[in-house]
Scaffold this motif. Structure first.
Motif, mmCIF file in Angstrom:
data_model
loop_
_atom_site.group_PDB
_atom_site.id
_atom_site.type_symbol
_atom_site.label_atom_id
_atom_site.label_comp_id
_atom_site.label_asym_id
_atom_site.label_seq_id
_atom_site.Cartn_x
_atom_site.Cartn_y
_atom_site.Cartn_z
ATOM 1 N N LEU A 130 -53.672 33.208 9.934
ATOM 2 C CA LEU A 130 -53.257 33.434 8.333
ATOM 3 C C LEU A 130 -53.021 34.606 7.714
ATOM 4 N N ILE A 131 -54.066 35.485 8.095
ATOM 5 C CA ILE A 131 -54.151 36.919 7.842
ATOM 6 C C ILE A 131 -53.011 37.756 8.340
ATOM 7 N N ILE A 132 -52.467 37.588 9.633
ATOM 8 C CA ILE A 132 -51.552 38.096 10.300
ATOM 9 C C ILE A 132 -50.350 37.755 9.639
ATOM 10 N N THR A 133 -49.833 36.548 9.559
ATOM 11 C CA THR A 133 -48.535 35.930 9.035
ATOM 12 C C THR A 133 -48.427 36.421 7.576
ATOM 13 N N THR A 134 -49.548 36.374 6.880
ATOM 14 C CA THR A 134 -49.658 36.784 5.271
ATOM 15 C C THR A 134 -49.230 38.151 5.150
ATOM 16 N N SER A 135 -49.636 38.959 6.140
ATOM 17 C CA SER A 135 -49.691 40.394 6.012
ATOM 18 C C SER A 135 -48.263 41.009 6.100
ATOM 19 N N VAL A 136 -47.753 40.152 7.403
ATOM 20 C CA VAL A 136 -46.228 40.240 7.412
ATOM 21 C C VAL A 136 -45.483 39.827 6.399
ATOM 22 N N LEU A 137 -45.580 38.506 6.068
ATOM 23 C CA LEU A 137 -44.739 38.119 4.804
ATOM 24 C C LEU A 137 -44.698 39.058 3.653
ATOM 25 N N LEU A 138 -45.975 39.743 3.243
ATOM 26 C CA LEU A 138 -46.056 40.430 2.259
ATOM 27 C C LEU A 138 -45.193 41.710 2.516
ATOM 28 N N THR A 139 -45.460 42.381 3.547
ATOM 29 C CA THR A 139 -44.728 43.502 3.947
ATOM 30 C C THR A 139 -43.208 43.322 3.930
ATOM 31 N N ASN A 140 -42.808 42.289 4.370
ATOM 32 C CA ASN A 140 -41.294 41.932 4.435
ATOM 33 C C ASN A 140 -40.661 41.789 2.919
ATOM 34 N N PHE A 141 -41.689 41.179 2.254
ATOM 35 C CA PHE A 141 -41.097 41.068 0.701
ATOM 36 C C PHE A 141 -41.189 42.085 0.179
ATOM 37 N N PHE A 142 -42.312 43.039 0.030
ATOM 38 C CA PHE A 142 -42.198 44.591 -0.531
ATOM 39 C C PHE A 142 -41.116 45.231 -0.064
ATOM 40 N N VAL A 143 -40.859 45.310 1.485
ATOM 41 C CA VAL A 143 -39.596 46.036 1.675
ATOM 42 C C VAL A 143 -38.381 45.539 1.332
ATOM 43 N N ASP A 144 -38.041 44.121 0.870
ATOM 44 C CA ASP A 144 -36.862 43.648 0.419
ATOM 45 C C ASP A 144 -36.594 44.185 -0.973
ATOM 46 N N VAL A 145 -38.032 44.296 -1.680
ATOM 47 C CA VAL A 145 -37.769 44.748 -2.970
ATOM 48 C C VAL A 145 -37.463 46.234 -2.960
ATOM 49 N N VAL A 146 -37.987 46.957 -2.351
ATOM 50 C CA VAL A 146 -37.503 48.393 -2.163
ATOM 51 C C VAL A 146 -36.493 48.616 -1.672
ATOM 52 N N TYR A 147 -35.777 47.837 -0.818
ATOM 53 C CA TYR A 147 -34.331 47.936 -0.378
ATOM 54 C C TYR A 147 -33.408 47.581 -1.637
ATOM 55 N N GLY A 148 -33.874 46.411 -2.396
ATOM 56 C CA GLY A 148 -33.058 46.255 -3.700
ATOM 57 C C GLY A 148 -33.080 47.366 -4.451
ATOM 58 N N LEU A 149 -33.953 48.062 -4.639
ATOM 59 C CA LEU A 149 -34.151 49.292 -5.757
ATOM 60 C C LEU A 149 -33.364 50.498 -5.143
ATOM 61 N N ILE A 150 -33.336 50.700 -3.702
ATOM 62 C CA ILE A 150 -32.591 51.763 -3.324
ATOM 63 C C ILE A 150 -31.188 51.667 -2.898
ATOM 64 N N ASP A 151 -30.792 50.408 -2.568
ATOM 65 C CA ASP A 151 -29.476 49.947 -2.435
ATOM 66 C C ASP A 151 -29.051 48.694 -3.629
#
Length: 329
Positions: A301-322
């Motif tokens: 649960l910790i591993i999957t949640t961490s990866v999902l949160l990281t991917n969500f953060f990356v998607d948000v940052v990517y939307g701001l960059i591009d």
């Protein structure tokens, strides 16, 4: 706003799927955690018949309860912050066990991943900018790093720098014989020394793909019209490299950072085993060996949640960059 809501909905669905798989996978494994616990108690003396019923009720694995009922209880306990009691470290709660191991892995994987990403992007940008140079000629050798398994590289580094040269300790998280755990300079210095080889393993293993990818994108971006226009205006080469070519070439690497993190986390689990590092990987291995459902579920649960949160953060940052990504679909 629509872009953000769409991403939130997607990751909620992904989180629900992860929880369901997390519940099902440990129960597909052979063995029974109740039998493991009874075997441990039997070493200390005879076990009363009612003890089995009490342990089954505590672990949520009673024969009378259906899988659907167990799944419902599991969901309720997750949102209450109750992940159960660990069989491996009985009677310690799973939350406590994970809380002791998680900081080690967060520091190891987090710092090593960021260092690897920054180095790969900088070297890839320089190699693509100066095509045909000495750095660019070394790029093919970096592909070898992608083929080397984490545990194999860990064994090589351990043999060379720990066994042969004696520069670093061969295993452990800190020198428990002379240093007590706590926020002291002695403990931090010992933790850094013991964590150098595991971190170096992660950095080297995850460096190749990012370096090659950034170099290739840099070469492709150099042929774009806006880069040619910037050169025609007489802008400084460093500004063109960083603000024009590099800024756009790094977008695919940012998008793939979250996905790559999953591979890094998987590799770090193997790395922790080689170096006996007291992180999540070590805890996960012990839980699998003892059929510890609760602890396995907690770690997954910790591993999957961490990866999902990281991917969500990356998607948000990517939307701001591009900004173009916010207007798709």
């Amino acid at each position: 706003m629509r872009y953000l809501l769409r991403k939130i909905l997607f990751y909620i669905v992904a989180f629900c799927a992860a929880i369901t798989i997390n519940f099902a996978l440990p129960r597909l494994l052979p063995g029974n955690p109740v039998d493991v616990m009874l075997a441990k108690l039997a070493q200390r003396g005879q076990v009363a018949p009612e003890t089995r019923e009490a342990i089954e009720a505590m672990l949520g694995t009673t024969d009378d309860a259906s899988l659907l009922s167990q799944f419902g209880d599991y969901l309720v306990n997750i949102f209450r912050g109750d992940l159960g009691v660990s069989v491996t470290f009985f009677p310690t709660p799973v939350v406590t066990v994970i809380g002791q191991a998680l900081p080690w892995t967060i520091l190891l994987v987090g710092i090593a991943t960021v260092i690897s990403f920054v180095i790969a992007q900088l070297l890839g940008m320089l190699a693509g900018w100066k095509r045909g140079g000495w750095l660019d000629s070394l790029i093919p050798t970096s592909t070898v790093l992608q083929a080397v398994p984490y545990f194999w590289l860990a064994l090589i580094l351990s043999y060379v720098f720990a066994v042969t040269l004696g520069f670093f300790p061969i295993s452990g998280g800190y020198d428990y014989r002379t240093v007590s755990a706590g926020w002291s300079w002695e403990f931090l210095a010992s933790a850094v020394k013991y964590g150098t080889l595991p971190a170096l393993t992660i950095v080297i293993s995850s460096l190749g793909a990012g370096l090659v990818g950034m170099r290739n994108m840099m070469v492709s971006t150099m042929a774009e019209d806006y880069v040619v226009t910037a050169e025609a205006k007489g802008l400084r080469p460093r500004r063109i490299m960083t603000m024009y070519a590099g800024r756009n070439a790094i977008l695919p690497s940012v998008a793939g950072f979250g996905i790559a993190l999953g591979a890094v986390v998987g590799g770090s689990i193997l790395t922790e085993q080689v170096f006996s590092y007291p992180g999540i990987g070590q805890t996960l291995l012990q839980s699998v060996q003892n059929n510890d459902y609760a602890l396995m579920q907690g770690v997954f649960l910790i591993i999957t949640t961490s990866v999902l949160l990281t991917n969500f953060f990356v998607d948000v940052v990517y939307g701001l960059i591009d900004p173009r990504t916010r207007h798709q679909g």
